[in-house]
Design an enzyme around this catalytic site. Structure first.
Site, PDB file in Angstrom:
ATOM      1  N   LYS A   1      -5.274 -10.035  -6.109  1.00 35.01           N
ATOM      2  CA  LYS A   1      -6.551 -10.327  -5.436  1.00 35.01           C
ATOM      3  C   LYS A   1      -7.599  -9.251  -5.760  1.00 35.01           C
ATOM      4  CE  LYS A   1      -6.398  -7.901  -1.109  1.00 35.01           C
ATOM      5  NZ  LYS A   1      -7.417  -7.692  -0.148  1.00 35.01           N
TER       6      LYS A   1
ATOM      7  N   LYS B   1     -11.133  -3.817  -2.848  1.00 30.59           N
ATOM      8  CA  LYS B   1     -12.059  -2.674  -2.796  1.00 30.59           C
ATOM      9  C   LYS B   1     -11.442  -1.424  -3.385  1.00 30.59           C
ATOM     10  CE  LYS B   1     -13.752  -3.602   1.724  1.00 30.59           C
ATOM     11  NZ  LYS B   1     -12.475  -3.689   2.426  1.00 30.59           N
TER      12      LYS B   1
ATOM     13  N   LYS C   1       0.828  -1.214   0.000  1.00 26.01           N
ATOM     14  CA  LYS C   1       0.000   0.000   0.000  1.00 26.01           C
ATOM     15  C   LYS C   1       0.853   1.251   0.000  1.00 26.01           C
ATOM     16  CE  LYS C   1      -4.379  -1.759   1.565  1.00 26.01           C
ATOM     17  NZ  LYS C   1      -5.539  -1.675   2.426  1.00 26.01           N
TER      18      LYS C   1
HETATM   19  N1  AQP Z   1      -9.825 -10.988  -2.745  1.00 24.65           N
HETATM   20  C1  AQP Z   1     -10.120 -11.500  -1.580  1.00 24.65           C
HETATM   21  N2  AQP Z   1     -10.348 -12.827  -1.461  1.00 24.65           N
HETATM   22  C2  AQP Z   1     -10.674 -13.369  -0.248  1.00 24.65           C
HETATM   23  N3  AQP Z   1     -10.797 -12.644   0.894  1.00 24.65           N
HETATM   24  C3  AQP Z   1     -10.580 -11.329   0.806  1.00 24.65           C
HETATM   25  N4  AQP Z   1     -10.624 -10.330   1.724  1.00 24.65           N
HETATM   26  C4  AQP Z   1     -10.315  -9.148   1.133  1.00 24.65           C
HETATM   27  N5  AQP Z   1     -10.068  -9.350  -0.172  1.00 24.65           N
HETATM   28  C5  AQP Z   1     -10.223 -10.682  -0.418  1.00 24.65           C
HETATM   29  C6  AQP Z   1     -10.987 -10.532   3.110  1.00 24.65           C
HETATM   30  O1  AQP Z   1     -12.095  -9.677   3.411  1.00 24.65           O
HETATM   31  C7  AQP Z   1     -12.014  -9.277   4.782  1.00 24.65           C
HETATM   32  C8  AQP Z   1     -12.190  -7.788   4.902  1.00 24.65           C
HETATM   33  O2  AQP Z   1     -11.162  -7.147   4.206  1.00 24.65           O
HETATM   34  P1  AQP Z   1     -10.675  -5.711   4.623  1.00 24.65           P
HETATM   35  O3  AQP Z   1     -11.817  -4.796   4.628  1.00 24.65           O
HETATM   36  O4  AQP Z   1      -9.864  -5.801   5.854  1.00 24.65           O
HETATM   37  O5  AQP Z   1      -9.786  -5.258   3.462  1.00 24.65           O
HETATM   38  P2  AQP Z   1      -8.507  -5.872   2.821  1.00 24.65           P
HETATM   39  O6  AQP Z   1      -8.148  -7.213   3.359  1.00 24.65           O
HETATM   40  O7  AQP Z   1      -7.434  -4.836   2.895  1.00 24.65           O
HETATM   41  O8  AQP Z   1      -8.971  -6.083   1.333  1.00 24.65           O
HETATM   42  P3  AQP Z   1      -9.866  -5.251   0.351  1.00 24.65           P
HETATM   43  O9  AQP Z   1     -11.292  -5.633   0.497  1.00 24.65           O
HETATM   44  O10 AQP Z   1      -9.315  -5.461  -0.980  1.00 24.65           O
HETATM   45  O11 AQP Z   1      -9.752  -3.718   0.754  1.00 24.65           O
HETATM   46  P4  AQP Z   1      -8.649  -2.650   0.390  1.00 24.65           P
HETATM   47  O12 AQP Z   1      -8.634  -2.526  -1.112  1.00 24.65           O
HETATM   48  O13 AQP Z   1      -9.134  -1.396   1.050  1.00 24.65           O
HETATM   49  O14 AQP Z   1      -7.333  -3.128   0.913  1.00 24.65           O
HETATM   50  C9  AQP Z   1     -10.651  -9.740   5.308  1.00 24.65           C
HETATM   51  O15 AQP Z   1     -10.855 -10.913   6.069  1.00 24.65           O
HETATM   52  C10 AQP Z   1      -9.893 -10.042   4.066  1.00 24.65           C
HETATM   53  O16 AQP Z   1      -8.915 -11.042   4.281  1.00 24.65           O
END
Ligand code: AQP
Length: 328
Positions: free
Chosen positions: A195, A198, A113
């Site tokens: 992956k 969001k 990030k």
């Molecule tokens: N691509 C994915 N496949 C499986 N699990 C996923 N998680 C996130 N992306 C995937 C799981 O969703 C939960 C919540 O995630 P988060 O809000 O903590 O955000 P993150 O892990 O940083 O991933 P995001 O959704 O892609 O958000 P951004 O882009 O803001 O970083 C967690 O349990 C995560 O493992």
């Protein structure tokens, strides 16, 4: 026997996608009857990256609404907004004072990030895993169900807890990550090497939980595949593998049956079938979401009650922590 405690959080950094659902939320809902559960919209984590205030406010409610719509029940799980329980920030500060910076430098999510943000990187983003450790440790959590990307953070949380316990006595329970055997890492549609995320700018990379059937069909139709023809689970072919994995997770069929079924079919048909399975799986969730957000005050009331329950539990733990450190 007393039930063990589960904690997990989700950021409001954008629209929830199929990866969040299959890797996390769906499993939280399925496990909730066997544990004491705390599920949290981690808005304080979300602001470690710059957010537009009005959008953030709306996304926090949307994410909370989607947790309930996905089947998490207020009778079985405490659902709340992180910033409503002040103990999260307070414990994070105390844990900051015992966490070596070197441990945080090793976190791959920070490396990824911060590369994107260059000189805009905040101290908060660096400190993100310590706040996450506070979230987990406040509730005497035994298990943290997460996608694969979060495993390193949960391991760090254990290290922090162990260090604290060594210095100040056995105050914290050591949590374990729980990663689903399949679905722990749903990949992007446009770029299946990464992956689904969001904060990915390309909207066609993610299927959002509130996408319309048409949007879903278009995105799946455009998903990157390869120039081969056979349809089989193969990690060296990330595009096809990802579509098949999504299909598997949503139909609950076994891999061999799926390969047999698609053996005489084209990529076009595979994509059409995946899109339909996604649309039908999300339909009930979307209907519930619109119902519960349509009723004025309903969601806010549930979140208020969630914050009260979580706050009471967290305050008790903070008392114990402050005393053991000599602050009381
Ligand atoms: N691509 C994915 N496949 C499986 N699990 C996923 N998680 C996130 N992306 C995937 C799981 O969703 C939960 C919540 O995630 P988060 O809000 O903590 O955000 P993150 O892990 O940083 O991933 P995001 O959704 O892609 O958000 P951004 O882009 O803001 O970083 C967690 O349990 C995560 O493992």
């Amino acid at each position: 026997m007393e039930k063990k405690t589960v904690f997990s959080g989700i950021q409001a950094s954008g629209s929830l996608h199929l990866g969040n659902y299959l890797g996390a939320i769906r499993n939280w809902a399925a496990m909730q009857y066997d544990y004491n559960n705390y599920f949290c919209v981690v808005d304080l984590h979300t602001i470690t990256v710059l957010q537009d205030p009005a959008t953030l406010r709306a996304k926090i409610r949307e994410v909370a609404g989607l947790l309930f719509a996905a089947g998490i029940e207020a009778e079985n799980s405490v659902v709340f907004i992180q910033s409503d329980v002040k103990a999260h920030s307070e414990l994070a500060w105390l844990l900051n004072c015992i966490t070596p910076m070197g441990w945080l430098h090793r976190m791959t999510q920070f490396k990824e990030k911060s590369e994107k943000q260059k000189e805009e990187v905040s101290v908060g983003l660096f400190d993100y895993p310590v706040l996450q450790a506070a979230d987990i440790l406040l509730y005497d959590t035994h298990m943290v169900p997460v996608g694969e990307d979060q495993k390193q953070h949960v391991e760090l949380c254990r290290d922090i807890a162990q260090r604290f316990n060594y210095r100040y006595g056995g105050v914290f329970v050591l949590p374990e990550p729980h990663i689903p055997p399949v679905g722990g890492r749903v990949m992007g549609l446009a770029n299946p090497e990464k992956k689904m995320s969001k904060s990915e700018e390309k909207e066609e990379d993610s299927i959002y939980l509130l996408d319309t059937p048409d949007q879903i069909r278009k995105k799946v139709k455009k998903a990157t595949t390869d120039s081969l023809r056979d349809i089989s689970f193969d990690e060296n072919r990330p595009g096809i593998n990802n579509l098949l994995t999504i299909y598997q997770l949503l139909t609950d069929k076994n891999r061999q049956k799926i390969e047999e079924y698609f053996s005489d079919k084209t990529y076009k048909i595979l994509k059409e079938e995946v899109a339909e399975v996604v649309i039908e799986s999300l339909r009930p969730l979307q209907e519930r979401y619109h119902e519960l957000t349509g009723e004025a005050g309903y969601l806010d009331g549930m979140l208020e009650r969630g914050a009260e329950k979580a706050g009471a539990r967290a305050e008790k733990k903070m008392g114990q922590v402050s005393e053991s450190m000599g602050l009381k």
